[in-house]
Design a protein around this motif. Sequence first.
Motif, PDB file in Angstrom:
ATOM      1  N   SER A  30     -17.019  -8.701   6.680  1.00  0.00           N
ATOM      2  CA  SER A  30     -17.535  -7.335   6.838  1.00  0.00           C
ATOM      3  C   SER A  30     -17.985  -6.816   5.483  1.00  0.00           C
ATOM      4  O   SER A  30     -17.236  -6.870   4.510  1.00  0.00           O
ATOM      5  CB  SER A  30     -16.447  -6.420   7.407  1.00  0.00           C
ATOM      6  OG  SER A  30     -15.807  -7.037   8.516  1.00  0.00           O
ATOM      7  N   CYS A  64     -20.579  -2.265   7.813  1.00  0.00           N
ATOM      8  CA  CYS A  64     -19.432  -2.209   8.732  1.00  0.00           C
ATOM      9  C   CYS A  64     -18.809  -0.826   8.847  1.00  0.00           C
ATOM     10  O   CYS A  64     -18.092  -0.550   9.813  1.00  0.00           O
ATOM     11  CB  CYS A  64     -18.381  -3.220   8.312  1.00  0.00           C
ATOM     12  SG  CYS A  64     -17.643  -2.917   6.677  1.00  0.00           S
ATOM     13  N   ARG A 120      -6.988  -0.712   7.230  1.00  0.00           N
ATOM     14  CA  ARG A 120      -6.916  -0.949   8.671  1.00  0.00           C
ATOM     15  C   ARG A 120      -6.547  -2.391   9.009  1.00  0.00           C
ATOM     16  O   ARG A 120      -6.299  -2.704  10.177  1.00  0.00           O
ATOM     17  CB  ARG A 120      -8.241  -0.591   9.341  1.00  0.00           C
ATOM     18  CG  ARG A 120      -8.644   0.857   9.211  1.00  0.00           C
ATOM     19  CD  ARG A 120      -9.852   1.169  10.064  1.00  0.00           C
ATOM     20  NE  ARG A 120      -9.493   1.245  11.487  1.00  0.00           N
ATOM     21  CZ  ARG A 120     -10.375   1.342  12.474  1.00  0.00           C
ATOM     22  NH1 ARG A 120     -11.670   1.360  12.206  1.00  0.00           N
ATOM     23  NH2 ARG A 120      -9.973   1.419  13.720  1.00  0.00           N
ATOM     24  N   CYS A 147     -11.304   0.020   5.457  1.00  0.00           N
ATOM     25  CA  CYS A 147     -11.260  -1.212   6.248  1.00  0.00           C
ATOM     26  C   CYS A 147     -10.063  -2.073   5.845  1.00  0.00           C
ATOM     27  O   CYS A 147      -9.377  -2.652   6.700  1.00  0.00           O
ATOM     28  CB  CYS A 147     -12.545  -2.005   6.066  1.00  0.00           C
ATOM     29  SG  CYS A 147     -13.993  -1.298   6.876  1.00  0.00           S
ATOM     30  N   SER A 173     -16.432   2.004   9.093  1.00  0.00           N
ATOM     31  CA  SER A 173     -14.979   2.085   9.259  1.00  0.00           C
ATOM     32  C   SER A 173     -14.378   0.760   9.706  1.00  0.00           C
ATOM     33  O   SER A 173     -13.158   0.619   9.772  1.00  0.00           O
ATOM     34  CB  SER A 173     -14.634   3.161  10.291  1.00  0.00           C
ATOM     35  OG  SER A 173     -15.022   2.726  11.592  1.00  0.00           O
ATOM     36  N   GLY A 174     -15.239  -0.202  10.047  1.00  0.00           N
ATOM     37  CA  GLY A 174     -14.752  -1.507  10.475  1.00  0.00           C
ATOM     38  C   GLY A 174     -14.401  -1.611  11.938  1.00  0.00           C
ATOM     39  O   GLY A 174     -13.804  -2.601  12.371  1.00  0.00           O
ATOM     40  N   THR A 175     -14.809  -0.627  12.736  1.00  0.00           N
ATOM     41  CA  THR A 175     -14.369  -0.592  14.128  1.00  0.00           C
ATOM     42  C   THR A 175     -14.858  -1.792  14.940  1.00  0.00           C
ATOM     43  O   THR A 175     -14.146  -2.304  15.794  1.00  0.00           O
ATOM     44  CB  THR A 175     -14.795   0.744  14.790  1.00  0.00           C
ATOM     45  OG1 THR A 175     -14.127   0.881  16.032  1.00  0.00           O
ATOM     46  CG2 THR A 175     -16.309   0.811  14.998  1.00  0.00           C
ATOM     47  N   VAL A 203     -13.249  -8.360   3.784  1.00  0.00           N
ATOM     48  CA  VAL A 203     -14.186  -7.253   3.600  1.00  0.00           C
ATOM     49  C   VAL A 203     -14.573  -7.156   2.133  1.00  0.00           C
ATOM     50  O   VAL A 203     -13.775  -7.468   1.250  1.00  0.00           O
ATOM     51  CB  VAL A 203     -13.592  -5.901   4.068  1.00  0.00           C
ATOM     52  CG1 VAL A 203     -13.409  -5.886   5.567  1.00  0.00           C
ATOM     53  CG2 VAL A 203     -12.273  -5.605   3.380  1.00  0.00           C
ATOM     54  N   SER A 228     -15.687  -4.812  13.557  1.00  0.00           N
ATOM     55  CA  SER A 228     -15.044  -5.988  12.965  1.00  0.00           C
ATOM     56  C   SER A 228     -13.601  -6.131  13.423  1.00  0.00           C
ATOM     57  O   SER A 228     -13.124  -7.243  13.685  1.00  0.00           O
ATOM     58  CB  SER A 228     -15.092  -5.888  11.439  1.00  0.00           C
ATOM     59  OG  SER A 228     -16.413  -5.944  10.954  1.00  0.00           O
ATOM     60  N   ILE A 229     -12.899  -5.025  13.499  1.00  0.00           N
ATOM     61  CA  ILE A 229     -11.495  -5.080  13.918  1.00  0.00           C
ATOM     62  C   ILE A 229     -11.381  -5.595  15.343  1.00  0.00           C
ATOM     63  O   ILE A 229     -10.514  -6.439  15.648  1.00  0.00           O
ATOM     64  CB  ILE A 229     -10.844  -3.690  13.775  1.00  0.00           C
ATOM     65  CG1 ILE A 229     -10.581  -3.401  12.297  1.00  0.00           C
ATOM     66  CG2 ILE A 229      -9.551  -3.595  14.585  1.00  0.00           C
ATOM     67  CD1 ILE A 229     -10.091  -2.017  12.002  1.00  0.00           C
ATOM     68  N   LEU A 231      -8.401  -5.309   7.994  1.00  0.00           N
ATOM     69  CA  LEU A 231      -9.459  -6.319   8.008  1.00  0.00           C
ATOM     70  C   LEU A 231      -9.202  -7.322   6.876  1.00  0.00           C
ATOM     71  O   LEU A 231      -8.902  -6.937   5.751  1.00  0.00           O
ATOM     72  CB  LEU A 231     -10.830  -5.672   7.848  1.00  0.00           C
ATOM     73  CG  LEU A 231     -11.476  -5.156   9.132  1.00  0.00           C
ATOM     74  CD1 LEU A 231     -12.810  -4.501   8.834  1.00  0.00           C
ATOM     75  CD2 LEU A 231     -11.660  -6.276  10.149  1.00  0.00           C
ATOM     76  N   GLN A 281      -8.814   7.825   7.606  1.00  0.00           N
ATOM     77  CA  GLN A 281      -7.858   6.723   7.646  1.00  0.00           C
ATOM     78  C   GLN A 281      -6.535   7.104   6.983  1.00  0.00           C
ATOM     79  O   GLN A 281      -5.457   6.679   7.429  1.00  0.00           O
ATOM     80  CB  GLN A 281      -8.452   5.486   6.950  1.00  0.00           C
ATOM     81  CG  GLN A 281      -7.514   4.304   6.833  1.00  0.00           C
ATOM     82  CD  GLN A 281      -7.055   3.778   8.168  1.00  0.00           C
ATOM     83  OE1 GLN A 281      -7.786   3.841   9.155  1.00  0.00           O
ATOM     84  NE2 GLN A 281      -5.837   3.253   8.214  1.00  0.00           N
TER      85      GLN A 281
END
Length: 235
Positions: free
Chosen positions: A83, A65, A97, A94, A67-69, A102, A71-72, A99, A13
């Motif tokens: 998340s 979650c 990114r 996250c 990397s949160g992919t 989280v 959730s995003i 979110l 990231q």
Amino acid sequence: MKDLFGKAILDYQTNNSPEDLITETSISEADEMSVAYLFRPFDEMPVIEQKALHLTKGKILDVGCGSGTHSIYLQEKGFDVTSIDISENAIKACQLRGLKNVKVKDVLDLDENEKYDTILLLMNGTGIFETLENCSRYLLKLKSVLNENGQILIDSSDIIYMFDEDDDGGRWIPSDGYYGELTFTVQYKGETEESFPWLYMDYNTLQNACFDNGLKCELIHEGDHFDYLAKISII
């Protein structure tokens, strides 16, 4: 815990010279995985994950979650998503990114006053159960934070295919314990994480475990590699 998985996610990231993760289990040799895979967009996700995201509804909890992919994608669709992950580094990524909700949290520490309509456990969601013996403990916790008409969307794989086959079509599997109970090891940038238990469950075993804990389990989709998506709800 060195949180190497989370370090790899945060390095990717922040463009901090990310390297491939090296994963190994008690029944498989070391294998390299690109961290970029954990950041895949919706159109590059496996069908099982796409199916799960299409089935989400209401207030959502994304467990583990990473990397949160997932959730995003849902946040961008306008869903209310919470998340959680035990990895501090993954949660930092996250947040970077974008979110909104989280937190570093173990699913077993969830507040039972918080209820959700959809709980997601993807990328072998049964893995967090660790062992078959722990399964009921986790299912009951998830049940306690699920709204009455809610759903748990979870995926796993029947790894029986990884064991040698004999002339009669049977499989040579360990006689001690359930064959889906593995030990998992992660290496990243020359460091090795302490090995941890990770559970793969065949669908029938998951279905029986759900029934034993007052839950209904439905098979939603079968993948091409012995994997599947299941929906769990309160009976």
